[in-house]
Design an enzyme around this catalytic site. Structure first.
Site, PDB file in Angstrom:
ATOM      1  N   ASP A   1       4.137  -8.178   5.365  1.00  0.00           N
ATOM      2  CA  ASP A   1       5.348  -8.301   4.563  1.00  0.00           C
ATOM      3  C   ASP A   1       6.027  -9.617   4.922  1.00  0.00           C
ATOM      4  OD1 ASP A   1       7.537  -7.598   2.818  1.00  0.00           O
ATOM      5  OD2 ASP A   1       7.134  -5.491   3.242  1.00  0.00           O
TER       6      ASP A   1
ATOM      7  N   HIS B   1       4.596  -1.025  -9.054  1.00  0.00           N
ATOM      8  CA  HIS B   1       5.559  -0.640 -10.097  1.00  0.00           C
ATOM      9  C   HIS B   1       6.725  -1.619 -10.197  1.00  0.00           C
ATOM     10  CE1 HIS B   1       8.649   1.997  -7.670  1.00  0.00           C
ATOM     11  NE2 HIS B   1       8.344   0.881  -7.025  1.00  0.00           N
TER      12      HIS B   1
END
Length: 335
Positions: free
Chosen positions: A201, A244
């Protein structure tokens, strides 16, 4: 009352529904539930403990009681229900941070201007805040903290049942792409002592990681980077609530990067809601509108995933349901 009047009354009632999450946010913001752990309490004492207006706090609690968050016990006293216990900040699987995130102005205001998405196309977020969703968060550390803490709180109750639902391999390297604080990776490593985990990340996210557990010590590492550029080498990739957020072109880029980096025989696990057909309610259909108004992504059907994987040189192998609203959508190389 005739049918036309009943229909009008119902739609008017539905239009008032936004006031319940507003009340839920207000209660979470002042931490009133933290002062109700020992049983029923008077509004007077709760107002004093939270530094709030006595009358208005009682009105908020009265509405929350209609939805089973608290129960009015008489004489201006309230207690938390079993459901309401999750509003406490110290509760196991506390929902408080998630509530504050989901009702934050960054999600609330674009939803109120959903008509922009219909008339202009795309997200309403940029028009309201002057910058795309994730760019806004990069510039506002306080809002970013609300988002990351909220996502961790939202994910925590899901991680264990998801890890239980999928048959993870006994050995190899599992890369949690955009994995936030690493809650799912922890649960996966706990169930497979032969696995090594990589949490991938951005740097400001990794500073809040929660991988420091004795039972998985020496079996994880951190990888700072941008999943649109590259991801670390691995055998299994986790993409939980990632795709998403993004449109098909952006999602295909992320998937191609995983495909390029993964070892022969590797797998990619997209862990997202799969929108079911038909008219029955499903949380994915609600979340899809949040993706529409604040971000650029969407919740996807099985057919959507099939097309997306093909675009990235992958093949949908199977969909594994979990006890949560999310499913594990497994992809392998198409060749």
């Amino acid at each position: 009352m005739n049918t036309a009047r009943q229909s009008a009354a119902r739609l008017i009632d539905e239009s008032l529904g936004f006031l319940f999450p507003a009340a839920l946010r207000a209660a979470a913001a002042v931490r009133v539930a933290d002062h109700m752990a020992d049983g029923d309490e008077s509004v007077e004492r709760l107002a004093e403990a939270t530094g709030t207006d006595l009358r208005n706090l009682g009105r908020v609690l009265r509405l929350l009681a209609t939805r089973g968050v608290v129960q009015e016990t008489g004489g201006g006293r309230f207690r938390l229900t079993d459901t309401g216990q999750a509003l406490r900040s110290d509760a196991p699987h506390s929902a408080r941070a998630a509530i504050l995130m989901l009702t934050d102005p960054t999600l609330w205001r674009p939803a109120g201007e959903m008509h922009r998405c219909l008339t202009d196309g795309g997200s309403a977020f940029t028009e309201i805040f002057g910058t795309p969703f994730f760019d806004h968060f990069a510039r506002d550390a306080e809002t970013a903290a609300v988002f990351h803490d909220g996502m961790a709180a939202m994910s925590e109750p899901e991680n264990e049942p998801i890890a239980e639902a999928y048959d993870f391999p006994p050995t190899g390297t599992v890369v949690d792409v955009g994995g936030g604080h690493g809650g799912l990776l922890v649960e996966v490593l706990r169930r497979r002592p032969g696995l090594h985990g990589v949490l991938h990340d951005q740097a400001h996210v990794l500073t809040g990681h929660r991988l420091d557990h004795e039972d998985i010590a020496d079996r994880w590492s951190l990888s700072e980077g941008d999943f649109f550029s590259s991801v670390p080498k691995g055998d299994l990739y986790l993409l939980k609530r990632i795709l998403h957020d993004w449109n098909d072109e952006q999602s295909a880029t992320i998937l191609r990067n995983c495909r390029q980096a993964m070892t022969p025989g590797g797998r990619i696990l997209v862990i997202d809601a799969v929108v079911p057909p038909g008219d029955l309610p499903h949380q994915s259909k609600t979340l899809d509108l949040m993706m529409m108004t604040s971000l650029v992504g969407r919740e996807r059907t099985e057919e959507d995933f099939t097309r997306l994987f093909e675009e990235a040189g992958l093949r949908l192998r199977r969909i594994v349901p979990t006890p949560t609203v999310l499913s594990v959508v497994e992809a392998v190389r198409a060749e």
